[in-house]
Scaffold this active site. Structure first.
Site, short mmCIF file in Angstrom:
data_model
loop_
_atom_site.label_atom_id
_atom_site.label_comp_id
_atom_site.label_asym_id
_atom_site.label_seq_id
_atom_site.Cartn_x
_atom_site.Cartn_y
_atom_site.Cartn_z
N HIS A 174 0.82 -1.21 0.00
CA HIS A 174 0.00 0.00 0.00
C HIS A 174 0.85 1.26 0.00
O HIS A 174 2.09 1.21 0.11
CB HIS A 174 -0.95 0.00 1.20
CG HIS A 174 -0.23 0.05 2.53
ND1 HIS A 174 0.27 1.21 3.08
CD2 HIS A 174 0.08 -0.93 3.42
CE1 HIS A 174 0.84 0.97 4.23
NE2 HIS A 174 0.75 -0.33 4.47
N SER A 249 1.58 4.18 -5.05
CA SER A 249 2.13 5.40 -4.46
C SER A 249 3.46 5.14 -3.74
O SER A 249 4.38 4.60 -4.34
CB SER A 249 1.08 6.01 -3.52
OG SER A 249 1.43 7.31 -3.13
N ASP A 394 -3.93 13.02 -11.66
CA ASP A 394 -3.26 12.80 -10.38
C ASP A 394 -2.68 14.12 -9.86
O ASP A 394 -1.79 14.70 -10.49
CB ASP A 394 -2.14 11.77 -10.55
CG ASP A 394 -1.64 11.22 -9.22
OD1 ASP A 394 -1.68 11.96 -8.22
OD2 ASP A 394 -1.21 10.05 -9.19
N HIS A 422 -5.19 9.96 -8.28
CA HIS A 422 -4.23 9.13 -7.55
C HIS A 422 -4.83 7.82 -7.05
O HIS A 422 -4.15 6.78 -7.04
CB HIS A 422 -3.68 9.93 -6.37
CG HIS A 422 -2.44 9.35 -5.76
ND1 HIS A 422 -1.24 9.28 -6.44
CD2 HIS A 422 -2.21 8.80 -4.53
CE1 HIS A 422 -0.32 8.72 -5.66
NE2 HIS A 422 -0.89 8.42 -4.50
#
Length: 449
Positions: A174, A249, A394, A422
């Site tokens: 994540h 990310s 984004d 995003h």
């Protein structure tokens, strides 16, 4: 031409004046809070917690960023954040504060009369800092030294055992201020446990300092530590000799570093919205901070990012108000929204400490920027298939990061998803995204055959 140029400069100054004024006040406030937190740390815990408001003593004769040569896993941005008052020596009083408080005995007075029942607890080491939440949920990690990992795999049945189909392992990582639930509550139900040729086993990790994983107070949350914890918690216990990686990310920086360390084992990498800054002149870390956390007032997400990334003590103050009292805020939100259960995205915003968020921001997102090129070179040289995608809207990671990566490493496959940002680059197209992943994994199988 000259008049037009002068007019443009005037407009720029006028528009920039409010921004300059706000961050000028933040410079002052952050230095004042440094003094406040130094005093409170000594009162509440009997010792001074270190901060990054000044360069360590052993680095007084540095040139450039060489003072971090022995600490390559730390980011230059920890000590090189511009602050008008710090550069002017405003913190000289803070250095003398411990001596002053000891002489007049104010610390002992406060401990004795304001915290009589906590005297012993104050003076011993505890898992969380006084400014972090100490509820049962937030310190449950003290029972383990491994990351929290959610595993999804095919149900064991006779037919499955007799199928002799190979097992493909996939590790999901994540991003910043998130957790494994970013994947488990959204993507996992669309992922196939088995296909005609392959059985899949999926691992979603809570990175060190986030979700339900350990949040050690003395950790620097460096890129190296994040990689070693995944190795310790996923790869070694499950004996993974080959695996795929999917990351979003900030997790992309960790994923690339992990894959580079196990370049002979990793089979493919899928990166979504990766922060990428080429390190051609050795200043990628500072460039990353200037771009990702540019000091501006609008949009609000950018303003909040700049405030939390540039100002260590303001960020700690916000975590003290929000994260330490997350249960109170959750009750208030439930009453206001009339909800029994809050969305996961809201819950995971407070499942970290200031220490884990602050250092991950600087040592992974910023500090990792100077290492990513070397990691990608290792992977490209090893023939690892790398697929990168990003939304064209984004606002967190500039789309230019994608094109810079492609220009530097032409072998990497890139894809821009129109009309997504995003998060919606994944969340608004879950089934399409999963289909893309399965195709990527299958293509790697064909390549190996």
């Amino acid at each position: 031409m000259t008049a037009l140029s002068f007019q443009e400069k005037c407009v720029s100054v006028i528009n920039g004046a409010p921004r300059w004024a706000v961050f000028f006040l933040f410079d002052l406030l952050d230095d004042l809070l440094c003094i406040v937190f130094r005093f409170l740390d000594e009162v509440m815990e009997g010792k001074l917690e270190s901060c990054h408001c000044k360069i360590p003593q052993e680095t007084t004769d540095f040139a450039g960023y060489e003072f971090l040569s022995d600490h390559k896993h730390l980011s230059e941005t920890l000590y090189r954040r511009r602050n008008i008052f710090r550069q002017a020596g405003f913190l000289r009083f803070a250095k003398k504060l411990p001596e002053i408080t000891k002489k007049i005995g104010i610390v002992t007075f406060l401990r004795k009369f304001l915290l009589p029942g906590k005297m012993k607890k104050v003076l011993r080491e505890v898992a969380n800092r006084w400014s972090d939440c100490g509820c049962k949920t937030c310190v449950s990690w003290t029972n383990t030294d491994q990351l929290n990992v959610i595993v999804k795999q095919p149900s064991i049945s006779h037919d499955l055992l007799m199928s002799n189909k190979p097992v493909e392992n996939v590790i999901f990582i994540h991003g910043f201020l998130s957790s494994s639930s970013f994947w488990t509550n959204t993507m996992f139900k669309y992922l196939p446990e088995t296909t005609a040729k392959t059985n899949y086993r999926f691992f979603a990790v809570d990175l060190l300092g986030f979700g339900d994983s350990p949040k050690p107070r003395d950790s620097q949350y460096s890129l190296k530590e994040h990689v070693e914890m995944i190795e310790k918690s996923v790869i070694l216990p499950n004996n993974l000799t080959s695996f795929h990686v999917v990351a979003h990310s900030m997790g992309c920086i960790v994923a690339v570093a992990l894959a580079a360390k196990f370049s002979n084992s990793v089979k493919s990498i899928a990166l979504v919205a990766p922060p990428y800054f080429a390190d051609s002149k050795g200043g990628a870390s500072c460039t990353a901070l200037d771009v990702i956390a540019e000091k501006k007032l609008w949009p609000l997400t950018s303003f909040f990012t700049a405030m939390m990334a540039w100002y260590e003590h303001i960020g700690r103050g916000i975590c003290l108000v929000v994260c330490r009292h997350h249960r109170t805020w959750e009750r208030i939100i439930k009453v206001v929204t009339w909800r029994r259960k809050l969305p996961t995205a809201i819950m995971e915003l407070t499942k970290h400490t200031h220490q884990s968020a602050w250092h991950s921001m600087h040592n992974v997102i910023c500090g990792g920027a100077k290492l990513t090129d070397n990691h990608l070179e290792t992977l490209v040289h090893s023939g690892v298939k790398i697929n990168v995608m990003q939304g064209d809207r984004d606002a967190i990671v500039p789309i230019g990061c994608l094109w810079n990566m492609k220009a530097r490493f032409p072998a990497i496959e890139v894809e821009v998803i129109p009309g997504t940002d995003h998060n919606t680059v994944i969340m608004s197209r879950k089934e399409v995204f999963v289909a893309k992943l399965v195709t990527l994994w299958a293509s790697d199988e064909k390549k190996k055959d």
